[in-house]
Design an enzyme around this catalytic site. Sequence first.
Site, PDB file in Angstrom:
ATOM      1  N   ASP A 148      25.006  50.703  -1.225  1.00 19.02           N
ATOM      2  CA  ASP A 148      24.545  52.046  -0.906  1.00 19.02           C
ATOM      3  C   ASP A 148      24.131  52.828  -2.142  1.00 19.02           C
ATOM      4  O   ASP A 148      23.640  53.952  -2.031  1.00 19.02           O
ATOM      5  CB  ASP A 148      25.639  52.810  -0.154  1.00 19.02           C
ATOM      6  CG  ASP A 148      25.076  53.592   1.019  1.00 19.02           C
ATOM      7  OD1 ASP A 148      24.057  53.162   1.587  1.00 19.02           O
ATOM      8  OD2 ASP A 148      25.650  54.643   1.366  1.00 19.02           O
ATOM      9  N   ASP A 171      36.773  55.860  10.270  1.00 20.68           N
ATOM     10  CA  ASP A 171      37.547  54.808  10.924  1.00 20.68           C
ATOM     11  C   ASP A 171      38.358  55.355  12.096  1.00 20.68           C
ATOM     12  O   ASP A 171      38.413  54.738  13.170  1.00 20.68           O
ATOM     13  CB  ASP A 171      38.456  54.112   9.913  1.00 20.68           C
ATOM     14  CG  ASP A 171      39.172  55.099   9.001  1.00 20.68           C
ATOM     15  OD1 ASP A 171      39.072  56.316   9.241  1.00 20.68           O
ATOM     16  OD2 ASP A 171      39.840  54.661   8.047  1.00 20.68           O
TER      17      ASP A 171
END
Length: 994
Positions: A314, A703
Amino acid sequence: RPQGSQRVDGDDEEDEFDDLDHEFDYDGTPRHLSEAALAARLGRGTNYNASGLNTPAEVDPAALNSEIPLLTYGQEDDTISADKHALIIPPFMGRGKKIHPVPYTDSSMSLPPRPMDPKKDLAVYGYGTVAWKERMEDWKKKQNDKLQVVKHGGKGGANNGDELDDPDLPKMDEGRQPLSRKMPIASSRLSPYRLSILVRLAVVGLFFHYRITHPVNDAYVLWLLSIICEIWFAVSWIFDQFPKWCPIRRETYLDRLSLRYEKEGKPSGLAPVDIFVSTVDPLKEPPLITANTVLSILACDYPVDKVSCYVSDDGAAMLTFEALSETSEFARKWVPFCKKFNIETRAPEWYFSLKVDYLKNKVHPSFVRERRAMKRDYEEFKVRINGLVATAQKVPEDGWTMQDGTPWPGNLVRDHPGMIQVFLGNDGVRDIEGNVLPRLIYVSREKRPGFDHHKKAGAMNALMRVSAVISNAPYMLNVDCDHYINNSKALREAMCFMMDPTSGKKICYVQFPQRFDGIDRHDRYSNRNVVFFDINMKGLDGIQGPIYVGTGCVFRRQALYGYDAPKKTKPPGKTCNCWPKWCCCCFGSRKKHKKAKTTKDNKKKPKSKEASPQIHALENIEEGIEGIDSEKAALMPQIKLEKKFGQSPVFVASTLLEDGGIPPGATSASLLKEAIHVISCGYEDKTEWGKEIGWIYGSVTEDILTGFKMHCHGWRSVYCMPDRPAFKGSAPINLSDRLHQVLRWALGSVEIFFSRHCPIWYGYGCGLKPLERFSYINSVVYPLTSIPLIIYCTLPAVFLLTRKFNWFPEISNYASILFMGLFIMIAVTSVIEMQWGGVSIDDWWRNEQFWVIGGASSHLFALFQGLLKVLAGVNTSFTVTSKAADDGEFSELYLFKWTSLLIPPMTLLILNIIGVVVGVSDAINNGYDSWGPLFGRLFFALWVIVHLYPFLKGCMGRQNNVPTIIIVWSILLASICSLLWVRLNPFTAKGGLS
């Protein structure tokens, strides 16, 4: 004639006995002969041998060959020797308990039973001979061995697989043999644990009754604050405690998995797995650590054609790209070495640094020579990686340039196109032994100014789309770049749950616990988080499954697509049985369903100038291709699919393949072109990505949100704890880095708390169970505990310093009993938890200490930052936790880095230390009567100091091996002695001046 029937003329006497007088007198003849006759009729399966012992009758006489004694009727056949005769037992009618034979008539018997003399040796009739018994024992042994192979998963290895095809094997439904099983906690521990929770709850109720009915009028505000804090502590305890009501453990059977899906001579039936590795900054996440993670993935014990590794960069760093290129070259040597010698761990950095006997269980004569050569190759590989890192420290003015002279596309980190590079693949580079290697693919999604890229969640969704286009495995594993595979059979462990034919279809993900390397022996800052992973997660596994913790998790792709969990089929005509529940009929009546289908059928297909792979995939969606459920495709119109998944017909087609795979006829070039398209910046615009599909946006702790959404769709998760940890990673052992890590987690929870996905009000009426909701509520409200915690830690110091404000009433006998009972029940509950969770008292105590440290610092800052973001729109920067290698053993443990997070706990510590000194001095000054009321306040102040002790140790750094406790007590004693000196004032005259 049958025994018991009337004698008729012509009956011969049987060997000097008269039937009329002696037909019921057997003179010691074994009673079990008649019982055997009845059992044979009733099908009880009991055989009796000549010695009088009964054995299970598992033999089908038709399956025996000619060497087994033969059955005869009537008179003995002279052509058959005496040792080959066998007794025929007449059938008896009726059912029930074992009884003696009774007179009967059976027209079905065409031949009379053969009479048998009780006094003759049974060997004469062939029943109980040595040959017969040996044949029976050999046959039974063979059958038992085969049953043990199936029962215990074929521990004999691949050689036992051929025996299972033996026709003598009983007809057993192999699908009924589970690949895993639950192992509940022993009732001897679980029952006292539940009882202690209920007793503690009752004691807490009595405690609050006493506290509320005994206000302190002199300090009413302080008393009210303390009551509010205590009520919040009780509510937090309930949210944390009751999800641990039904803890379980699980056991997997890897041999059964191989027996079922890996037949000898046939292709492996194990499901493909796409593995995601995410990284951002190669300077904070060293490429060597990422390389070790990738190497452990490529060398895992799983079919190579079933594994695809996708690395998300990224940060678009050329350093990461070049490091992966070196890694793919070294993998050609490392992967065959691991599989040839079956080594563990398969991350070379940790394998070569293990301080164990690496020759244990190694018998191959060339192992030592090849290991030395491999270690030399790895050291050369490290030197090349370190050289790349050293070169990357100074960025050229014109940016990086690739080997062919073209500029590196990622020179502008926030403005670059999408990049995909396939380093290894099924038809690409092979290892040094000529074997195929797993796929290794580099991915860097497109980034442009003005777009919200959603940090890690956006990167994971990009990987999810790329993998769906290129390999489209039905299962996905995501790991952080520093979490390598420590157990090469980790994927097989997960498949024991995912591929189980009975319960696997309802499992959305398999979560593994996090284990860490490089942590000090005492785990000063509770980096291992053992209480959460070994106690809380086991409790959740007994409800609806553990929460997703961001790494070390194997997903079902269909669950991440936002589909509902499969349910039992209901009778047609009552409710819609469509799967997934995105068909229009699931949002309305059957009429609406039919209308939508008609609209879809009448709709014209879009026109195109040329027949591209995308158009072919679009046609496949509407017409149904091999492997795609045409009913699903028909129920989900094209427009609805594109609104959900985006403008990529190839990707949309892959979402309908429940078992994975790519559409037939697609070429690699067309798939790569489509893969570049699905990682573009605008692909997710006006779609459900990040809302209902994939990793959910809206929080830095994506998450928790992602797992919560899947549980709301009715899925359940599984917690897998193999004996050898599946994954291991690195954790920040420095105090400041650890606090920043906890700050990021707490900030994510605060963001969820103020969002529409807050579990307090979201997801009712779906598949989320109440106790599972309790756990999610606890995971988002725990930062709010920081305010009551700081207030409660400040009150003892305020009283000790002012000596005027007391928020606690005078202690009576009844109150003393309540306090003692409360603390005893807290201790009992904690001890039993440690027993069934396998947690040591040191780990439990470190967890308690850091709960106070984190609550007084990181949680408080996270709460204020979350409020600023919600109310004022102020965004906070995302800080990547440093994962740099240690210069020495635990070198970072003693490194002091100043941060504003240290201010609140430092203030509390100083206040309480001064309060203790002042309180003790005041008690000495006022005499014996003042010590009684002082003990309660000293207890709370010392409770704060003891819990903040690791914080004080971290702030003081290394003191040349001088224990911190000595320094603390030296300061306390010096302060007390100084105050005593001032109080006594020995150099002043007692009587004063005249």
